[in-house]
Design a protein around this motif. Structure first.
Motif, PDB file in Angstrom:
ATOM      1  N   GLY A   1      -9.414  -5.892   6.691  1.00 46.27           N
ATOM      2  CA  GLY A   1      -9.139  -4.467   6.811  1.00 46.27           C
ATOM      3  C   GLY A   1      -8.681  -3.825   5.508  1.00 46.27           C
ATOM      4  N   TRP A   2      -7.713  -2.930   5.630  1.00 45.70           N
ATOM      5  CA  TRP A   2      -7.189  -2.191   4.471  1.00 45.70           C
ATOM      6  C   TRP A   2      -6.552  -3.111   3.429  1.00 45.70           C
ATOM      7  CZ3 TRP A   2      -2.169  -2.653   3.114  1.00 45.70           C
ATOM      8  CH2 TRP A   2      -1.283  -3.135   4.082  1.00 45.70           C
ATOM      9  N   LEU A   3      -6.124  -4.316   3.843  1.00 44.96           N
ATOM     10  CA  LEU A   3      -5.464  -5.230   2.915  1.00 44.96           C
ATOM     11  C   LEU A   3      -6.409  -5.820   1.868  1.00 44.96           C
ATOM     12  CD1 LEU A   3      -2.880  -7.195   5.040  1.00 44.96           C
ATOM     13  CD2 LEU A   3      -2.477  -6.194   2.796  1.00 44.96           C
ATOM     14  N   LYS A   4      -7.701  -5.825   2.148  1.00 43.24           N
ATOM     15  CA  LYS A   4      -8.666  -6.459   1.235  1.00 43.24           C
ATOM     16  C   LYS A   4      -8.482  -5.987  -0.205  1.00 43.24           C
ATOM     17  CE  LYS A   4     -13.523  -7.415   0.518  1.00 43.24           C
ATOM     18  NZ  LYS A   4     -14.870  -7.300   1.032  1.00 43.24           N
ATOM     19  N   LYS A   5      -8.310  -4.681  -0.400  1.00 43.11           N
ATOM     20  CA  LYS A   5      -8.177  -4.140  -1.756  1.00 43.11           C
ATOM     21  C   LYS A   5      -6.796  -4.384  -2.361  1.00 43.11           C
ATOM     22  CE  LYS A   5      -7.229   0.585  -0.184  1.00 43.11           C
ATOM     23  NZ  LYS A   5      -5.948   0.942  -0.215  1.00 43.11           N
ATOM     24  N   ASN A   6      -5.845  -4.899  -1.576  1.00 37.75           N
ATOM     25  CA  ASN A   6      -4.475  -5.084  -2.047  1.00 37.75           C
ATOM     26  C   ASN A   6      -4.011  -6.538  -2.103  1.00 37.75           C
ATOM     27  OD1 ASN A   6      -3.763  -2.272  -2.347  1.00 37.75           O
ATOM     28  ND2 ASN A   6      -3.832  -2.154  -0.131  1.00 37.75           N
TER      29      ASN A   6
ATOM     30  N   ASP B   1       0.847  -1.185   0.000  1.00 35.98           N
ATOM     31  CA  ASP B   1       0.000   0.000   0.000  1.00 35.98           C
ATOM     32  C   ASP B   1       0.884   1.238   0.000  1.00 35.98           C
ATOM     33  OD1 ASP B   1      -2.376   1.415  -0.034  1.00 35.98           O
ATOM     34  OD2 ASP B   1      -2.959   0.931   2.017  1.00 35.98           O
ATOM     35  N   ASP B   2       0.315   2.357  -0.399  1.00 35.67           N
ATOM     36  CA  ASP B   2       1.054   3.621  -0.412  1.00 35.67           C
ATOM     37  C   ASP B   2       0.585   4.556   0.692  1.00 35.67           C
ATOM     38  OD1 ASP B   2       2.665   2.963  -2.607  1.00 35.67           O
ATOM     39  OD2 ASP B   2       1.074   3.521  -4.003  1.00 35.67           O
ATOM     40  N   ILE B   3      -0.230   4.044   1.588  1.00 32.21           N
ATOM     41  CA  ILE B   3      -0.785   4.843   2.670  1.00 32.21           C
ATOM     42  C   ILE B   3      -0.165   4.396   3.996  1.00 32.21           C
ATOM     43  CG2 ILE B   3      -2.939   5.415   3.886  1.00 32.21           C
ATOM     44  CD1 ILE B   3      -4.398   4.845   1.228  1.00 32.21           C
ATOM     45  N   LEU B   4       0.064   5.345   4.885  1.00 39.15           N
ATOM     46  CA  LEU B   4       0.593   5.018   6.210  1.00 39.15           C
ATOM     47  C   LEU B   4      -0.476   4.321   7.050  1.00 39.15           C
ATOM     48  CD1 LEU B   4       2.482   8.348   7.006  1.00 39.15           C
ATOM     49  CD2 LEU B   4       3.504   6.145   6.441  1.00 39.15           C
ATOM     50  N   HIS B   5      -0.060   3.293   7.793  1.00 39.72           N
ATOM     51  CA  HIS B   5      -0.947   2.554   8.692  1.00 39.72           C
ATOM     52  C   HIS B   5      -0.227   2.366  10.015  1.00 39.72           C
ATOM     53  CE1 HIS B   5      -3.782   1.419   5.495  1.00 39.72           C
ATOM     54  NE2 HIS B   5      -2.722   1.237   4.744  1.00 39.72           N
ATOM     55  N   GLY B   6      -0.974   2.138  11.079  1.00 40.64           N
ATOM     56  CA  GLY B   6      -0.370   1.831  12.369  1.00 40.64           C
ATOM     57  C   GLY B   6       0.391   0.517  12.292  1.00 40.64           C
ATOM     58  N   ILE B   7       1.495   0.431  13.000  1.00 42.76           N
ATOM     59  CA  ILE B   7       2.366  -0.752  12.940  1.00 42.76           C
ATOM     60  C   ILE B   7       1.620  -2.046  13.285  1.00 42.76           C
ATOM     61  CG2 ILE B   7       3.275  -0.606  15.301  1.00 42.76           C
ATOM     62  CD1 ILE B   7       5.301  -1.465  12.148  1.00 42.76           C
ATOM     63  N   PHE B   8       0.607  -1.950  14.136  1.00 42.00           N
ATOM     64  CA  PHE B   8      -0.133  -3.152  14.524  1.00 42.00           C
ATOM     65  C   PHE B   8      -1.205  -3.531  13.504  1.00 42.00           C
ATOM     66  CE2 PHE B   8       1.187  -1.177  18.649  1.00 42.00           C
ATOM     67  CZ  PHE B   8       2.284  -1.998  18.821  1.00 42.00           C
ATOM     68  N   ALA B   9      -1.371  -2.718  12.446  1.00 39.18           N
ATOM     69  CA  ALA B   9      -2.301  -3.023  11.357  1.00 39.18           C
ATOM     70  C   ALA B   9      -1.549  -3.478  10.107  1.00 39.18           C
ATOM     71  CB  ALA B   9      -3.160  -1.806  11.037  1.00 39.18           C
ATOM     72  N   ILE B  10      -0.224  -3.630  10.225  1.00 35.16           N
ATOM     73  CA  ILE B  10       0.567  -4.132   9.105  1.00 35.16           C
ATOM     74  C   ILE B  10       1.399  -5.320   9.585  1.00 35.16           C
ATOM     75  CG2 ILE B  10       0.632  -1.848   8.040  1.00 35.16           C
ATOM     76  CD1 ILE B  10       3.572  -1.649   8.774  1.00 35.16           C
ATOM     77  N   ARG B  11       1.984  -6.037   8.638  1.00 36.91           N
ATOM     78  CA  ARG B  11       2.735  -7.234   8.998  1.00 36.91           C
ATOM     79  C   ARG B  11       4.215  -7.133   8.633  1.00 36.91           C
ATOM     80  NH1 ARG B  11      -1.199 -12.347   8.582  1.00 36.91           N
ATOM     81  NH2 ARG B  11       0.810 -13.337   8.891  1.00 36.91           N
TER      82      ARG B  11
END
Length: 161
Positions: A141-146, A76-86
């Motif tokens: 979450g945000w990953l669905k579209k990616n 993704d090109d958007i900033l996310h909280g560290i606990f919402a990314i892997r």
């Protein structure tokens, strides 16, 4: 709170010599094979593991840089909280991968489906059990579209020292 310390139980040997270019999830590295070498003093702990088709490897991201609490993930090109990314740069740089167990020979586990850099310290192994580990009605979450980007996604070095 007391300091928490772990010591490795083994080392993971892979063809990926540096983070850049390594698959970002086991699914993206589904054909990649590796050998997990368990240190001799922990080899007895492998008893009965060969009956499982998949295992969960818990390891230390030894090449990750210090973690910001907000970061741009690989897909993704958007900033996310560290606990919402892997990503590997985390407050406690602990990794988790579900891999296919091919065979065990002595203190060596032959696995397939990896996203781990060569020389990574192994902290623990757990058997993967679908009845424990697979969930229904999951939201991504945000990953669905990616998620369609996963097969071609590789580490680009952004989280490495």
């Amino acid at each position: 709170m007391e300091k928490i310390e772990y010591k490795p139980i083994g080392i993971i040997h892979t063809a990926f010599k540096k983070p850049k270019g390594t698959p970002i999830q086991p699914t993206a590295g589904k054909k990649a094979e590796a050998v997990v070498e368990i240190f001799p003093e922990y080899a007895d702990g492998l008893k009965d593991l060969e009956g499982f088709s998949h295992i969960i490897l818990i390891y230390h991201f030894h090449l990750s840089k210090e973690s910001p609490l907000v970061a741009k993930p690989f897909m993704d090109d958007i900033l996310h909280g560290i606990f919402a990314i892997r990503g590997p740069a985390r407050p406690n740089p602990i990794g988790l991968s579900v891999t296919r167990l091919i065979k065990i020979e002595g203190n060596k586990l032959y696995i397939q489906g990896i996203d781990i850099v060569d020389g990574t310290p192994l902290l623990d192994i757990k058997p993967y059990v679908p009845e424990f580990d697979s969930k229904e009605k999951v939201r991504t979450g945000w990953l669905k579209k990616n998620l369609n980007k996963l097969p071609d996604s590789k580490d680009d070095g952004r989280f490495s020292k």
